[in-house]
Each structure stands twice: as C-alpha cells, then as structure tokens.
Design an enzyme around this catalytic site. Sequence first.
Site, short mmCIF file in Angstrom:
data_model
loop_
_atom_site.label_atom_id
_atom_site.label_comp_id
_atom_site.label_asym_id
_atom_site.label_seq_id
_atom_site.Cartn_x
_atom_site.Cartn_y
_atom_site.Cartn_z
N PRO A 2 0.76 -1.21 0.07
CA PRO A 2 -0.07 0.12 0.27
C PRO A 2 0.92 1.24 0.15
CG PRO A 2 -0.64 -1.60 1.62
CD PRO A 2 0.53 -2.15 1.27
N GLU A 3 0.49 2.27 -0.83
CA GLU A 3 1.15 3.51 -0.82
C GLU A 3 0.48 4.60 0.36
OE1 GLU A 3 2.38 4.96 -4.51
OE2 GLU A 3 2.04 3.14 -5.47
N LYS A 53 4.60 5.18 4.96
CA LYS A 53 3.77 3.84 5.06
C LYS A 53 3.95 3.43 6.42
CE LYS A 53 5.23 3.03 0.51
NZ LYS A 53 5.86 2.11 -0.92
N ASN A 166 5.28 2.69 -6.08
CA ASN A 166 5.53 2.55 -7.41
C ASN A 166 4.36 3.12 -8.29
OD1 ASN A 166 7.25 1.30 -9.33
ND2 ASN A 166 6.20 -0.54 -9.54
N ARG A 262 12.12 -3.13 -9.20
CA ARG A 262 10.71 -2.92 -9.48
C ARG A 262 10.37 -2.50 -10.81
NH1 ARG A 262 8.37 -0.91 -4.50
NH2 ARG A 262 6.47 -1.25 -5.83
#
Length: 273
Positions: A2-3, A53, A166, A262
């Site tokens: 989760p961002e 986060k 991301n 990533r």
Amino acid sequence: MPEGHTIHRLAAAYGERFGGGDPVRARSPQGKFADGAALVDGQPLIAAEAHGKHLFLGFTGVGWVHVHLGLYGKVAFGDGPAPAPVGQVRLRLATAEHWADLRGPARCALVTDAEKRAVTDRLGPDPLRAGEPGQDAERAWPRVTGRRVAIAELLLDQRVIAGPGNIYRAEVLFRRGIDPHRPGRGLTRREWDGIWDDLVALMREGVRAGRIDTVRPEHTPEAMGRPPRQDEHGGEVYVYRRAGAPCHVCGTPVRTAVLAARNLFWCPVCQPR
C-alpha cells in the site's frame, strides 16, 4: 505494498472508530502479538497517526502500536458486535460499536515515544504532512541533488521521501516530463519542487477518493472517449501498468523496464532523455 495515502486513510478510520475515549478491547487471535495486546486491552485510543507507510496507534499509558503492512498486510473494519476471527488475525481492536482486524503485517509492535521518533526521524518528509515543520521539499532536496542514483529509484527510497510507491513515482515523473533514469543530481530545484507539489496534490486526492487518479481533466475517459481503465488497483493513470499501450498524450507505446527490482513505466517521447 500500500502507498502512503492508504495508510493515512487507515489512521483516519482507526481514529473515527476507536478515538472516542472509551476503553478498547484488544486481543491477538493469532497469538503473535498476545503480550502487546494484553497491555493495550482496556485502554483508550488517544491518537492514530501515519507517516509515510508507517501507522502508529497511541494508547494511554502503553505507548504506540507501530504497524507496517508490508506486502501482505491488510486491515478489515466492521460494525459490532465483532464476529469470530477468521484467518490469521494479528491484532483485533473492538468496542461495542466497531471492530478492526489486522492481518499479515510486516511489523506490529509496541514502541515508546522515543522509538516512534527514531522511526520517523529516519524517514523523509511525507507529502501528506506538508505544512508541518520539516515536511517539505527543502528537507528532501539535499538527499536528491547529491546522488547519482536514478530519480525513479530515489522516489521509492523512504529516507528521501516517505509515502510514494511504484504508482505515484511512475505517474508523477510522467506528469513532470522527467525521464525516470535521470540521476537525482541532474534535476533542477524547480523540477524537484514540481515533483513535490504534484505528490502533495495527487496523494491528498488519493486520501479523499480512496484510489489513485493521476490523469488531468483533458485525459479522462470521458474527455477522450476511451473506455475506463480496468485494473485491480483502480484509478486512471498515464503509464503505470500500461506497457505497450499508447500514451494518452502522444500515442507512443508505453515502455517498461526493471529498476532496483521494481517495474518501471514511462513514455519515451513525453519523458525524453
């Protein structure tokens, strides 16, 4: 993972449900947080905060429950009475009116005020805390301008800036027309300030809407006459997970590559080298 906007939404949700000053029941059905839950049990929730986060739940006389969801962590909320736990519930909080189950976090631990500060001091500024002391583009700038590392990699370094993941890094670089491979020291201060301001606006909208939308009004499905995006992450985006699809602005196929383990997405025309 989760961002940051998701963690801020979770902090707000915990505060709304359990922050009324009444004692909160706490238990760890899974057993991995049993000692911590026993200390929290019966105490009121006095604060629910997010930094990047990281989620912090403060309880009178106990300290803070520090939660980092990691890749697999999830929180489920419901109205009371709480049902029997299902699956591996690390921490359940409950009152007569509400319950919340935390499953699969990378971290769930009791920490002191000093330990909480040690965590947040290691993090870069959080765009969703913009306006607070030290939560600004200025604080992060020295960590960007002196680095040979690609800006796309720096934007995922939580020590540089806390919260973006991301999706936000791919989208904000597209919106600012910046090649993701450009080293941090190759950015101008004006470009960095633009990235920061965009993240503040986009992430605040993410908190409000509960999803990540990054396209400008002229590039929405309605404006362009195109079908809405179909993706489990939801939200309308420019390049994230659109490899090979035409850029909404110039029509060039979106590219993808792996950078720092990533997946990276960008338009080679709108984000020239």
